[in-house]
Enzyme design. Structure first.
Site, PDB file in Angstrom:
ATOM      1  N   ALA A 169       0.170   2.569  -5.672  1.00  0.00           N
ATOM      2  CA  ALA A 169       0.776   2.276  -6.979  1.00  0.00           C
ATOM      3  C   ALA A 169       2.295   2.124  -6.882  1.00  0.00           C
ATOM      4  CB  ALA A 169       0.437   3.368  -7.991  1.00  0.00           C
ATOM      5  N   VAL A 170       2.848   1.581  -7.955  1.00  0.00           N
ATOM      6  CA  VAL A 170       4.289   1.375  -8.091  1.00  0.00           C
ATOM      7  C   VAL A 170       5.058   2.695  -7.950  1.00  0.00           C
ATOM      8  CG1 VAL A 170       4.250   1.652 -10.620  1.00  0.00           C
ATOM      9  CG2 VAL A 170       6.000   0.190  -9.576  1.00  0.00           C
ATOM     10  N   LYS A 171       4.407   3.812  -8.242  1.00  0.00           N
ATOM     11  CA  LYS A 171       5.096   5.108  -8.259  1.00  0.00           C
ATOM     12  C   LYS A 171       5.503   5.605  -6.882  1.00  0.00           C
ATOM     13  CE  LYS A 171       5.780   6.655 -11.701  1.00  0.00           C
ATOM     14  NZ  LYS A 171       6.554   6.331 -12.932  1.00  0.00           N
ATOM     15  N   ASP A 172       4.950   5.016  -5.822  1.00  0.00           N
ATOM     16  CA  ASP A 172       5.338   5.439  -4.467  1.00  0.00           C
ATOM     17  C   ASP A 172       6.850   5.305  -4.284  1.00  0.00           C
ATOM     18  OD1 ASP A 172       2.589   5.345  -4.283  1.00  0.00           O
ATOM     19  OD2 ASP A 172       2.557   4.382  -2.315  1.00  0.00           O
TER      20      ASP A 172
ATOM     21  N   ALA B  66       8.737   8.207  -6.122  1.00  0.00           N
ATOM     22  CA  ALA B  66       8.480   9.515  -5.511  1.00  0.00           C
ATOM     23  C   ALA B  66       9.275   9.664  -4.215  1.00  0.00           C
ATOM     24  CB  ALA B  66       6.982   9.665  -5.227  1.00  0.00           C
TER      25      ALA B  66
END
Ligand code: PMP
Length: 336
Positions: free
Chosen positions: A42-45, A48
């Site tokens: 996902a884009v959240k990598d 994070a």
């Protein structure tokens, strides 16, 4: 030899896919940035990894600390992956509407999960926000605080924005992106507008959320707030990672349209996105309707539909929610 040393080294530089059949009736070119090809899906990598690395650099994050946050799932999965790769423990508070697949993924990366009720406001002590906030204040915890941390948007300013600019050779005219924490649209939008102030940045907000009124009408008062079924966008609280000054206007995407468009995209083009991918494509098509062939619209497939096989990709679940499944959609292509 060509190799990477850590799984985090393959975060970012995701491809832009030029959409075909699904947008053939529209004049502009529409690209979808395949964020689900990031290592934790996902884009959240991006966010994070960026926040953890900056925490290490500044000395605020120390060896042995436990990473903590609340999340609609993807940020927790991403941070669990980063924690495992860099040697930290992690714990996440997630609302009980979060799909089973996402909760299992967080656990698969070795992190702990606290499941919290969806139907409580953000400032209720039982909410995922408050549970993570409380833990984040304890010694030995490193609070990611994706909703308020300025580093969230900064990750997208330095990476997502630059990648889109370079991969379109500076030809992008419109960015269409959903708003959850606001990090993606704010950071990417800021970078693109600095390069070319004429680029329009269009937000996508689900039903029951406040970004639509916040940006379009300049108010967050008197809005009927309720949890939407699409996972990853929408808010019931003011989030500091979101910077409305980089957003021209916001389009509302209804759950029903988002799910149906995402299911259609999977069948027509082999792009298996989550609910927000449907919201994004629906909004991008709305934007494209009034534009000519000179327009270059970029949107994102933020996560994979594999995360929702038991939900939006299950006919049974769709019917339980009251969403009709068109007969045509279910027919094998050869019989149509
Ligand atoms: N789509 C999905 C599937 C997400 O998980 C998120 C992150 N919550 C977003 C869109 C929105 O990204 P952001 O939090 O950067 O606004």
């Amino acid at each position: 030899m060509k190799y990477v040393n850590k799984i985090t080294d393959v975060i970012g530089n995701t491809p832009l896919l030029k959409l075909g059949k699904t947008v053939a009736h529209l004049k502009p070119t529409i690209f979808m940035k395949l964020e689900y090809l990031n290592p934790a899906g996902a884009v959240k990598d991006r966010m994070a990894y960026y926040i953890v690395r900056e925490g290490e650099k500044s000395g605020q994050l120390k060896k042995g600390d436990i990473l903590v946050d609340n999340s609609s799932g993807n940020a927790a999965i991403a941070t669990s992956m980063v924690a495992a790769a860099l040697g930290y423990k992690a714990v996440f508070a997630v609302a009980d509407k979060t799909s089973r697949e996402k909760i299992d993924l967080i656990k698969a990366y070795g992190a702990d999960v606290i499941v919290t009720p969806t139907d409580v406001p953000w400032n209720d002590p039982r909410s995922s926000y408050m549970r993570a906030y409380e833990l984040g204040q304890q010694p030995g915890y490193f609070y990611i605080s994706q909703y308020h941390n300025q580093l969230n948007a900064e990750a997208h300013y330095h990476h997502t924005g630059r990648e889109i600019w370079e991969d379109t050779d500076g030809k992008i005219t419109h960015l269409v992106a959903g708003i959850g924490t606001g990090g993606t649209i704010s950071g990417t939008g800021k970078f693109l507008k600095e390069k070319n102030p004429g680029i329009k940045v269009i937000g996508v907000d689900p039903e029951g959320s406040m970004f639509y009124d916040w940006v379009n009408n300049g108010t967050t008062e008197g809005i009927e707030l309720y949890p939407c079924k699409v996972e990853g966008i929408g808010t019931d609280m003011i989030v500091k990672a979101f910077h409305p000054e980089y957003v021209d206007y916001v389009i509302r995407a209804w759950d029903r349209d988002s799910f149906r468009i995402a299911r259609w995209l999977a069948r027509e083009e082999g792009v298996l996105g989550g609910g927000t991918t449907g919201s994004h494509l629906w909004a991008a098509m709305e934007v494209a309707r009034d534009l000519d062939e000179n327009a270059v619209i970029v949107t994102l497939a933020c996560d994979s539909g594999q995360r929702y096989l038991s939900k939006m990709y299950s006919d049974e679940w769709m019917r339980e929610q009251g969403y009709e499944i068109e007969e045509e959609e279910n027919k094998p292509v050869s019989l149509k």
